[in-house]
Design an enzyme around this catalytic site. Structure first.
Site, PDB file in Angstrom:
ATOM      1  N   GLU A 186      -1.739   8.175  14.752  1.00 25.94           N
ATOM      2  CA  GLU A 186      -1.323   8.329  16.150  1.00 25.94           C
ATOM      3  C   GLU A 186       0.089   8.912  16.109  1.00 25.94           C
ATOM      4  OE1 GLU A 186      -0.644   5.853  20.269  1.00 25.94           O
ATOM      5  OE2 GLU A 186       0.223   5.173  18.388  1.00 25.94           O
ATOM      6  N   HIS A 226      -6.968   3.228  25.366  1.00 24.04           N
ATOM      7  CA  HIS A 226      -6.498   1.977  25.964  1.00 24.04           C
ATOM      8  C   HIS A 226      -5.078   2.092  26.532  1.00 24.04           C
ATOM      9  CE1 HIS A 226      -4.861   2.295  22.015  1.00 24.04           C
ATOM     10  NE2 HIS A 226      -3.988   1.326  22.273  1.00 24.04           N
TER      11      HIS A 226
END
Ligand code: NOJ
Length: 566
Positions: A254, A329
């Site tokens: 990420e 999320h």
């Protein structure tokens, strides 16, 4: 090109807290996931990315790890975790664990020891500094709001936390820290998992002199000293050698704030760093003034196209591979953000699914997007659990920018990360079939209409359409390995592209508006329609390619002939 499993995999992201609760405590758990493996098979996905399930005090829902070798009590036990790995593997589904290398919980044993004295053997595991005339060591700001430094009375120094105070940053320049992590990662791989998603991994190397950010007036002061820091590539290469070398696993980083230049270094296969990265262009581009405390700015479809195309080029020019996601999320629900969550909820969710599953790169489906789940309308701060929203709101109040929640209700209802975290909607029952107890976060009231049970029975539902898309992607190598070519580049309503494979070519046409839209293919001389493979409307007319009209939020996937190729 190497054909590793993760290039052709369709990956499904599970947010365990909100997926399925098996014991009635209102919190999803591992047994709950095991009970839904049949659903994952029915959907047809190949691998699961599981958000953190490690022992944690949950300041940031598991991204504050207290013990990397223990499962969070609310989620279950290590035996249940091992059972989950076995059960998924038995059904041919791989498991990618989320891993948090940049910070731990402040309750982690290492941090607890590092706090005891300036001479603690664990002091150097974290980033401790003296203050600057009673002020924090520098002006870096936490990504969740406020100073990135917290003063500790006992030892009279500050520690760095780029996220909440409960998430102290580790010092990756310390070889012991790196060795601890490689050891833990090997331990998990030894349990048979198939890879890691590495949380904010491009933030682990900080400029060691920790300078004040005097030039950067951007929304994230300090970021230029810790994003893609001085030793980041060295550490990732070391990690690759220590943990991944020779194994058939995947490492997905990420990487917030990453530029294409830096990205090409991370994913270029010859550099042995990461297999794929999550860049943020697609999920940051609509922020007004870069922030989260304004409604999103107006945007134009050509911007999305440019982003997708730019990243495709980065991967293809550097022998790398893309990870494609539209939501997760940390972001609003995709149908609310990029689609139309009112009249065309179903159709626009299908358009977005078609984009995700036919464009190049490994697709990551976020739980519930395959049902067209929408944002929640938050009407009070009590309904919000997200630490980023809560801290941000406190800071806004302190600065006198806001007095009460009503003033920011629309903004929170749009951006709050809890939008994506409301429980999975399995049925129209009171708690959406998620739990028998009191859910940790409210279930979206539209569960009566939007839920797995109802969608399964409807051939035209978002879920049924996703299943078709998934099986089409699996049958067509062109959708996986084919070259990507954007067509109708400047069209503000239609997203259209080709995937040119060695045996066949696919063409995706997506109407991103709520109007009927005519399109004129610039390539009409070279394109000949072969077959319509999928649409979310029943397409009756036999239009020629130079005369197509798409219905509001219509998606079509064709197999076509290119005159000069296949
Ligand atoms: C990125 C994760 O996706 C997010 O949920 C988390 O809050 C931060 N990293 C900090 O770990």
């Amino acid at each position: 090109m190497e054909r590793e499993w993760w290039k052709k995999a369709i990956i499904y992201q599970i947010y365990p807290r909100s997926f399925n609760d098996s014991d009635g405590d209102g919190i999803g758990d591992l047994t709950g996931i095991r009970k839904k493996i049949g659903y994952l098979e029915y959907l047809g996905i190949d691998a699961v990315w599981l958000n953190p399930v490690y022992d944690s005090p949950n300041v940031d829902n598991g991204y504050d790890v207290r013990n990397y070798r223990k499962i969070m009590d609310e989620f279950g036990t290590m035996e249940e975790m091992e059972q989950l790995i076995r059960d998924l593997h038995d059904r041919g589904i791989k498991l990618i664990m989320d891993f948090v290398p940049n910070h731990t919980s402040d309750q982690h044993r290492w941090f607890q020891r590092s706090k005891t004295s300036q001479n603690s053997e664990y002091r150097g595991y974290y980033i401790w500094r003296k203050g600057n005339n009673g002020e924090p060591p520098n002006n870096w700001q936490s990504l969740f709001g406020g100073s990135a430094w917290r003063y500790d009375d006992k030892t009279g120094e500050y520690y760095l936390h780029l996220f909440s105070e409960g998430q102290p940053d580790l010092n990756w320049d310390n070889p012991n820290v790196r060795e601890e992590f490689y050891e833990i990662m090997r331990w998990w791989l030894g349990k048979g998992i198939d890879g890691f998603r590495l949380d904010v991994v491009n933030l682990i190397s900080k400029n060691p002199s920790l300078p004040d950010d005097s030039t950067d007036k951007s929304t994230n002061p300090g970021s230029k000293y810790y994003v893609n820091g001085p030793k980041i590539h060295r550490y990732l290469q070391e990690m690759n050698e220590e943990v991944f070398l020779g194994s058939d696993t995947v490492a997905i980083g990420e990487t917030p704030f990453v530029s294409t230049g830096e990205a090409s270094k991370y994913i270029s296969s010859s550099r042995n760093e990461l297999d794929m990265i999550f860049h943020f262009d697609f999920v940051d581009f609509d922020r007004a003034n870069g922030g989260l405390w304004e409604l999103p700015r107006d945007w134009d479809l050509t911007e999305l196209k440019r982003i997708m195309t730019k990243w495709r080029d980065v991967a293809s020019c550097h022998d790398g591979w893309n990870a494609t996601y539209l939501g997760n999320h940390d972001n609003p629900r995709i149908v609310t953000r990029y689609g139309n969550d009112g009249k065309y909820r179903r159709e626009s969710a299908q358009v977005l699914g078609t984009l995700l599953l036919t464009i190049s790169g490994t697709p990551f489906i976020y739980q519930g997007d395959e049902l067209g789940m929408t944002n929640y309308n938050f009407s009070s701060l009590d309904q919000v659990k997200d630490v980023r929203t809560k801290k941000g709101f406190e800071e806004m109040k302190q600065k006198g920018n806001v007095d009460n929640f009503e003033e920011v209700e629309d903004i929170v209802s749009f951006w709050c990360r809890d939008n994506a975290r409301t429980p999975m909607q399995w049925s129209g029952e009171e708690k959406g079939g998620f739990t028998d107890g009191e859910p940790w976060l409210n279930v979206n009231p539209n569960k009566n209409r939007v839920n797995v049970e109802t969608e399964k029975l409807d051939d035209n539902s978002v879920l049924s359409y996703y299943r078709e898309l998934i099986s089409l992607r699996k049958e067509n190598d062109a959708l996986i390995y084919g070259d990507y070519e954007l067509i109708l580049e400047d069209d503000e309503s239609i997203f259209a592209f080709l995937r040119i494979g060695s045996k066949n070519t696919m063409m995706t046409l997506l109407n991103f508006t709520s109007e009927k839209t005519k399109l004129c293919l610039t390539k009409k001389e070279t394109l000949r329609r072969k077959e319509l493979l999928l649409s979310n409307y029943s397409v009756k007319s036999v239009d020629e390619f130079n005369n197509i009209e798409l219905m509001p939020w219509e998606a079509r996937l064709y197999e076509v002939c290119l005159n000069d190729k296949n």
